[in-house]
Design an enzyme around this catalytic site. Structure first.
Site, short mmCIF file in Angstrom:
data_model
loop_
_atom_site.label_atom_id
_atom_site.label_comp_id
_atom_site.label_asym_id
_atom_site.label_seq_id
_atom_site.Cartn_x
_atom_site.Cartn_y
_atom_site.Cartn_z
N CYS A 389 -1.62 0.00 -6.19
CA CYS A 389 -0.77 -1.01 -6.81
C CYS A 389 0.72 -0.70 -6.55
CB CYS A 389 -1.10 -1.13 -8.29
SG CYS A 389 -0.78 -2.78 -8.92
N HIS A 514 -6.92 -1.91 -8.16
CA HIS A 514 -7.13 -0.64 -8.86
C HIS A 514 -8.57 -0.14 -8.67
CE1 HIS A 514 -3.32 -0.40 -11.07
NE2 HIS A 514 -3.36 -1.72 -11.00
N GLU A 516 -9.74 2.71 -9.00
CA GLU A 516 -10.14 3.73 -9.99
C GLU A 516 -10.96 3.14 -11.14
OE1 GLU A 516 -7.15 2.49 -9.61
OE2 GLU A 516 -5.98 2.41 -11.48
N1 GLN Z 1 4.82 -3.29 -11.27
C1 GLN Z 1 4.07 -3.75 -10.14
C2 GLN Z 1 3.67 -5.20 -10.24
O1 GLN Z 1 3.71 -5.78 -11.30
C3 GLN Z 1 2.84 -2.88 -9.95
C4 GLN Z 1 1.85 -3.04 -11.07
C5 GLN Z 1 0.87 -1.90 -11.12
O2 GLN Z 1 1.07 -0.87 -10.49
N2 GLN Z 1 -0.16 -2.04 -11.91
O3 GLN Z 1 3.32 -5.81 -9.26
#
Ligand code: GLN
Length: 555
Positions: A389, A514, A516
């Protein structure tokens, strides 16, 4: 009950006493695994007494990680334990908070559903709580529904939930319900004794509400001696054989086995009038065996800004351990505060000897240059890198800067930046409300044939869970490709970059989703398995036969 379909569903309620953080989530998840061992279908539900509608708007320091379900709920991190232990997905129905319950009741009141009546905690709030339980039971069609009540018995905000489950047991019949209470039996060093008083008090508190626990799980630093066990049984009215101990352990995956050794599964099944066979935990035992006897070890740096609170990275830590099971390597996590990598900091000592670098998700500008520096360090030194992310977004910024776009940045941190290589997703531009408004939940991702990601998954299309507002800016795809950063996974329409890889690097993969959240000890996530294997090959240490024989506990 409501529609007759769930007539045979059994319910296991798990409450907690004395203090918080005793591991109710893991106890509930372990009970789930025990029920599965007896071929029963299970579903789990967590009630959280706080007033936030969900944890999505809470700081990770307050609440730890926000767990995301396939259907896009931002939920309590205990749902992660449920999924990891039971190997079954949770959903929006698996978590309910006071905020949600009151929200629903107030909405009905405004609609006029209670016209003429006074709306009260009992019966309206308790009915709403019970209806959530019925809804999950009906949707899941499980043999056993395990319900964890967050917080500690005695908290003001937990009362409506306890009252609701008390009523629920009357509604469906007490023989279809088991009440399990998790308490603390502290060891007082000076006296050299285990103390039962806090347990006595907390059970008394529960009984005052009208709930007599059937089973006690006593969290303790030392095994319970016979006298202590007998005293607890006597004062709490719980049969001696149902006073079960949960001695502190380094490896949470051992807990189902420890509970089974004390016949917790047998006690529950008997109480619920369900046939109690042997139960099969052999797959789980094999997994633990592999975990305990790795072929070697590897250090992996995790670069974040909530590293002081490990719960903020719960699923990442677990997924790395699972990757270790797959790669037969013990993973030692080295926590690196991203702010320590900023400015003139010498980064080399932070990464000295690590086999891989992982940059997880995150929000906000603080520490961002440190994360970008971590991606650069991995790129320049050929160290295996997994970006998740925000970890993808910083890798993109780094690659763009390396390609000459010196002011490349993300619009999350500077809306007017000169080269916004990370920009707000179109669908996010209209959003004004916080909470539940990010791109959330499972979306499909199509992988480029032959890419590292496609090889790791062994599949051309995958589904992964998301939680973000920003994305790779497609206007920069070509410039990034020229710098060696290729988009190797995207939404089926090709518009949203989901995976990027550095082509001229031993192992550099970053994902917008994600992974994980979907890793389980019985099914390590393919990307974590591949990343840990690459890190182990690049900077791991193989154990000698003697070390190998010695039991290793990696968590
Ligand atoms: N802050 C970034 C976004 O909103 C990444 C979000 C995250 O890592 N969950 O796109």
């Amino acid at each position: 009950m409501a529609d007759g379909k769930e007539d045979n569903t059994r319910y296991i309620f798990v409450t907690g006493g004395v203090i918080s953080s005793l591991g109710k989530g893991i106890a509930s998840a372990s009970i789930g695994r025990l029920m599965i061992a007896h071929d029963l279908g299970v579903a789990l539900l967590k009630f959280d007494p706080y007033i936030n509608v969900d944890p999505g708007t809470m700081n990770p320091y307050q609440h730890g990680e926000v767990y995301v379900t396939d259907d896009g709920a931002e939920a309590d991190l205990d749902l992660g334990h449920y999924e990891r232990f039971t190997d079954r997905p949770t959903s929006r129905l698996s978590n309910a908070t006071t905020g949600m319950v009151y929200g629903a009741v107030i909405e009905k009141e405004r609609r006029g559903d209670y016209l003429g009546g006074t709306v009260q905690v009992i019966p309206h709030i308790t009915d709403e709580i019970k209806s959530r339980l019925h809804k999950l039971a009906a949707a899941a069609g499980a043999n056993v529904v395990i319900v964890e009540i967050g917080g500690t018995v005695g908290d003001i905000e937990g009362l409506p939930f306890l009252e609701a489950i008390r009523q629920f047991a009357l509604d469906v019949g007490r023989r279809r319900c088991v009440f399990i209470h998790l308490t603390l039996v502290p060891y007082i060093g000076g006296a050299g004794e285990l103390k039962t008083k806090p347990t006595q008090h907390s059970v008394r508190e529960l009984r005052a509400i009208g709930i007599q626990p059937d089973v006690l799980i006593c969290r303790t630093a030392r095994p319970l001696d016979d006298a202590t066990r007998a005293k607890i049984a006597l004062f709490t009215n719980v049969p001696l054989e149902a006073v079960v101990e949960a001695v502190d352990t380094d490896n949470i995956y051992d807990i189902p086995l420890r509970l089974r050794k004390q016949n917790l599964d047998g006690l529950i099944l008997e109480r619920l009038d369900l046939p109690a066979g042997e139960g099969d935990l052999s797959g789980w035992e094999d997994m633990l065996e592999r975990m305990r006897h790795p072929g070697g070890e590897v250090d992996i740096a995790v670069v974040g800004k909530y590293t002081g609170l490990r719960d903020s990275y719960k699923s990442i830590i677990e997924a790395l351990a699972h990757g270790g099971i797959a790669a037969a390597a013990r993973v030692n996590v080295r926590w690196v505060e991203s702010t320590d990598l900023e400015g003139d900091a010498d980064q080399a000592p932070c990464f000295d000897g690590v086999g891989g670098i992982l940059v997880p998700g995150g929000f906000g500008e603080r520490g961002i240059e440190g994360k970008i520096a971590a991606a650069r360090y991995a790129r320049e030194n050929g160290i295996p890198y997994l970006g998740i992310c925000l970890g993808l977004q910083v890798a993109v910024i780094d690659a763009a800067r390396a390609a000459g776009l010196e002011e490349a940045y993300s619009m999350e941190f500077d809306v007017d930046c000169r080269d916004p290589v990370i920009c707000l997703m179109d669908e996010q531009k209209k959003v004004t409300r916080m909470g539940g408004t990010m791109r959330l939940g499972a979306y499909p991702c199509v992988l480029v044939e032959g890419s590292r990601a496609a090889r790791a998954y062994g599949a051309a299309e995958v589904s992964e869970r998301h939680r973000h507002r920003y994305e790779l800016n497609n206007e920069y795809r070509e410039a990034l490709a020229a710098a060696g950063l290729e988009v190797t996974g995207a939404s089926p329409d090709g518009l949203l970059a989901e995976v990027v890889e550095l082509s001229n690097h031993p192992w550099f993969v970053a994902v917008q989703f994600h992974p994980e959240l979907k890793s389980r000890p019985l099914a390590p996530h393919p990307l974590f398995a591949a990343f840990v294997a690459a890190a182990y090959a690049a900077g791991g240490r193989t154990y000698s036969p003697e070390e190998r024989a010695a039991s290793k506990i990696p968590l």
